[in-house]
Scaffold this motif. Sequence first.
Motif, PDB file in Angstrom:
ATOM      1  N   GLU A 130       0.840  -1.200   0.000  1.00 33.88           N
ATOM      2  CA  GLU A 130       0.000   0.000   0.000  1.00 33.88           C
ATOM      3  C   GLU A 130       0.877   1.254   0.000  1.00 33.88           C
ATOM      4  O   GLU A 130       0.576   2.223  -0.706  1.00 33.88           O
ATOM      5  CB  GLU A 130      -0.935   0.003   1.221  1.00 33.88           C
ATOM      6  CG  GLU A 130      -1.936  -1.128   1.253  1.00 33.88           C
ATOM      7  CD  GLU A 130      -2.980  -1.071   0.158  1.00 33.88           C
ATOM      8  OE1 GLU A 130      -3.284   0.031  -0.344  1.00 33.88           O
ATOM      9  OE2 GLU A 130      -3.491  -2.136  -0.215  1.00 33.88           O
ATOM     10  N   GLY A 131       1.954   1.230   0.785  1.00 33.60           N
ATOM     11  CA  GLY A 131       2.881   2.362   0.818  1.00 33.60           C
ATOM     12  C   GLY A 131       3.492   2.628  -0.544  1.00 33.60           C
ATOM     13  O   GLY A 131       3.681   3.786  -0.936  1.00 33.60           O
ATOM     14  N   MET A 132       3.800   1.565  -1.279  1.00 33.78           N
ATOM     15  CA  MET A 132       4.360   1.747  -2.624  1.00 33.78           C
ATOM     16  C   MET A 132       3.331   2.355  -3.570  1.00 33.78           C
ATOM     17  O   MET A 132       3.692   2.923  -4.590  1.00 33.78           O
ATOM     18  CB  MET A 132       4.902   0.424  -3.164  1.00 33.78           C
ATOM     19  CG  MET A 132       6.203   0.021  -2.493  1.00 33.78           C
ATOM     20  SD  MET A 132       7.014  -1.393  -3.265  1.00 33.78           S
ATOM     21  CE  MET A 132       6.106  -2.739  -2.555  1.00 33.78           C
ATOM     22  N   ARG A 133       2.045   2.256  -3.221  1.00 35.97           N
ATOM     23  CA  ARG A 133       0.997   2.902  -4.013  1.00 35.97           C
ATOM     24  C   ARG A 133       0.720   4.319  -3.508  1.00 35.97           C
ATOM     25  O   ARG A 133      -0.230   4.961  -3.945  1.00 35.97           O
ATOM     26  CB  ARG A 133      -0.290   2.082  -3.947  1.00 35.97           C
ATOM     27  CG  ARG A 133      -0.217   0.769  -4.709  1.00 35.97           C
ATOM     28  CD  ARG A 133      -1.580   0.221  -5.053  1.00 35.97           C
ATOM     29  NE  ARG A 133      -2.259  -0.718  -4.212  1.00 35.97           N
ATOM     30  CZ  ARG A 133      -1.858  -1.951  -3.880  1.00 35.97           C
ATOM     31  NH1 ARG A 133      -0.698  -2.381  -4.231  1.00 35.97           N
ATOM     32  NH2 ARG A 133      -2.625  -2.735  -3.165  1.00 35.97           N
ATOM     33  N   GLY A 134       1.525   4.775  -2.530  1.00 36.19           N
ATOM     34  CA  GLY A 134       1.385   6.139  -2.028  1.00 36.19           C
ATOM     35  C   GLY A 134       0.494   6.279  -0.814  1.00 36.19           C
ATOM     36  O   GLY A 134       0.210   7.384  -0.367  1.00 36.19           O
ATOM     37  N   LYS A 135       0.040   5.147  -0.245  1.00 35.12           N
ATOM     38  CA  LYS A 135      -0.865   5.185   0.909  1.00 35.12           C
ATOM     39  C   LYS A 135      -0.093   4.828   2.179  1.00 35.12           C
ATOM     40  O   LYS A 135       0.230   3.665   2.414  1.00 35.12           O
ATOM     41  CB  LYS A 135      -2.016   4.203   0.689  1.00 35.12           C
ATOM     42  CG  LYS A 135      -3.028   4.208   1.799  1.00 35.12           C
ATOM     43  CD  LYS A 135      -4.141   3.199   1.520  1.00 35.12           C
ATOM     44  CE  LYS A 135      -5.074   3.098   2.710  1.00 35.12           C
ATOM     45  NZ  LYS A 135      -6.017   1.997   2.566  1.00 35.12           N
ATOM     46  N   ALA A 136       0.186   5.835   3.008  1.00 40.54           N
ATOM     47  CA  ALA A 136       0.903   5.618   4.265  1.00 40.54           C
ATOM     48  C   ALA A 136      -0.020   4.993   5.306  1.00 40.54           C
ATOM     49  O   ALA A 136      -1.239   5.135   5.245  1.00 40.54           O
ATOM     50  CB  ALA A 136       1.452   6.941   4.783  1.00 40.54           C
ATOM     51  N   PRO A 167       5.518   3.831   5.495  1.00 39.64           N
ATOM     52  CA  PRO A 167       5.372   5.170   4.919  1.00 39.64           C
ATOM     53  C   PRO A 167       4.926   5.099   3.464  1.00 39.64           C
ATOM     54  O   PRO A 167       5.042   4.061   2.813  1.00 39.64           O
ATOM     55  CB  PRO A 167       6.791   5.743   5.017  1.00 39.64           C
ATOM     56  CG  PRO A 167       7.675   4.540   4.947  1.00 39.64           C
ATOM     57  CD  PRO A 167       6.920   3.436   5.642  1.00 39.64           C
ATOM     58  N   ALA A 168       4.441   6.214   2.961  1.00 39.18           N
ATOM     59  CA  ALA A 168       4.099   6.321   1.538  1.00 39.18           C
ATOM     60  C   ALA A 168       5.382   6.522   0.739  1.00 39.18           C
ATOM     61  O   ALA A 168       6.298   7.218   1.169  1.00 39.18           O
ATOM     62  CB  ALA A 168       3.149   7.495   1.312  1.00 39.18           C
ATOM     63  N   TRP A 169       5.444   5.893  -0.411  1.00 38.20           N
ATOM     64  CA  TRP A 169       6.580   6.059  -1.316  1.00 38.20           C
ATOM     65  C   TRP A 169       6.236   7.156  -2.320  1.00 38.20           C
ATOM     66  O   TRP A 169       5.127   7.188  -2.856  1.00 38.20           O
ATOM     67  CB  TRP A 169       6.827   4.775  -2.095  1.00 38.20           C
ATOM     68  CG  TRP A 169       7.354   3.614  -1.307  1.00 38.20           C
ATOM     69  CD1 TRP A 169       6.737   2.976  -0.270  1.00 38.20           C
ATOM     70  CD2 TRP A 169       8.583   2.933  -1.526  1.00 38.20           C
ATOM     71  NE1 TRP A 169       7.510   1.937   0.164  1.00 38.20           N
ATOM     72  CE2 TRP A 169       8.647   1.885  -0.584  1.00 38.20           C
ATOM     73  CE3 TRP A 169       9.627   3.099  -2.428  1.00 38.20           C
ATOM     74  CZ2 TRP A 169       9.729   1.009  -0.520  1.00 38.20           C
ATOM     75  CZ3 TRP A 169      10.697   2.228  -2.362  1.00 38.20           C
ATOM     76  CH2 TRP A 169      10.755   1.202  -1.414  1.00 38.20           C
ATOM     77  N   SER A 170       7.210   7.988  -2.623  1.00 35.03           N
ATOM     78  CA  SER A 170       7.053   8.955  -3.707  1.00 35.03           C
ATOM     79  C   SER A 170       7.367   8.243  -5.015  1.00 35.03           C
ATOM     80  O   SER A 170       8.025   7.190  -5.018  1.00 35.03           O
ATOM     81  CB  SER A 170       7.996  10.136  -3.519  1.00 35.03           C
ATOM     82  OG  SER A 170       9.336   9.736  -3.782  1.00 35.03           O
ATOM     83  N   PRO A 171       6.945   8.800  -6.153  1.00 33.51           N
ATOM     84  CA  PRO A 171       7.310   8.189  -7.433  1.00 33.51           C
ATOM     85  C   PRO A 171       8.832   8.080  -7.608  1.00 33.51           C
ATOM     86  O   PRO A 171       9.318   7.075  -8.139  1.00 33.51           O
ATOM     87  CB  PRO A 171       6.698   9.138  -8.464  1.00 33.51           C
ATOM     88  CG  PRO A 171       5.510   9.724  -7.759  1.00 33.51           C
ATOM     89  CD  PRO A 171       5.970   9.896  -6.323  1.00 33.51           C
ATOM     90  N   ASP A 172       9.592   9.068  -7.144  1.00 36.49           N
ATOM     91  CA  ASP A 172      11.054   9.013  -7.267  1.00 36.49           C
ATOM     92  C   ASP A 172      11.646   7.904  -6.403  1.00 36.49           C
ATOM     93  O   ASP A 172      12.586   7.218  -6.825  1.00 36.49           O
ATOM     94  CB  ASP A 172      11.678  10.353  -6.886  1.00 36.49           C
ATOM     95  CG  ASP A 172      11.432  11.430  -7.931  1.00 36.49           C
ATOM     96  OD1 ASP A 172      11.082  11.103  -9.090  1.00 36.49           O
ATOM     97  OD2 ASP A 172      11.593  12.626  -7.591  1.00 36.49           O
ATOM     98  N   GLU A 173      11.112   7.721  -5.198  1.00 38.81           N
ATOM     99  CA  GLU A 173      11.599   6.647  -4.318  1.00 38.81           C
ATOM    100  C   GLU A 173      11.282   5.282  -4.909  1.00 38.81           C
ATOM    101  O   GLU A 173      12.114   4.365  -4.872  1.00 38.81           O
ATOM    102  CB  GLU A 173      10.979   6.782  -2.929  1.00 38.81           C
ATOM    103  CG  GLU A 173      11.505   7.980  -2.158  1.00 38.81           C
ATOM    104  CD  GLU A 173      10.664   8.340  -0.957  1.00 38.81           C
ATOM    105  OE1 GLU A 173      11.234   8.915  -0.011  1.00 38.81           O
ATOM    106  OE2 GLU A 173       9.432   8.066  -0.949  1.00 38.81           O
TER     107      GLU A 173
END
Length: 137
Positions: A15-21, A26-32
């Motif tokens: 879910e974090g890799m989809r931007g949902k913390a 944590p949420a991942w940014s597109p750059d991360e």
Amino acid sequence: MKYLVMVLGTQADYEGMRGKASEYSPAWSPDELQAMYDHMGAINEDLAKTGELIDGQGLAEPARTRLVTVDERGEPVVADGPYRESEELMAGYWLLDCASLERVTEIAARVARCPGPEGLKEYPVVVRPVLDGVEGV
């Protein structure tokens, strides 16, 4: 010798890799996310060049996992979850053919240095020798 190198993750990590913390990841940014893909891609390319890579794949999120057992009559019993958001499962793997345990440990250490967002839980990279026939049983 062949080795299975496994990385772990949780549903919250996906879910974090989809931007949902969440409280678990944590949420991942597109750059991360791109940095993580670049890191893993470079490892794959290097292992392919050395001839050590047999196979390697990322796995679907735990929510898409199915557990199959059998009942007392030998009939299948299927469970699709639910899975705790923080329950660790295998998130991906490499099947490698390496000259030594030291070599595969070097590779696992490189995998463990994968970049990610601040606050990301660090999981161990698991290395398991693959038995050839009855060797080691």
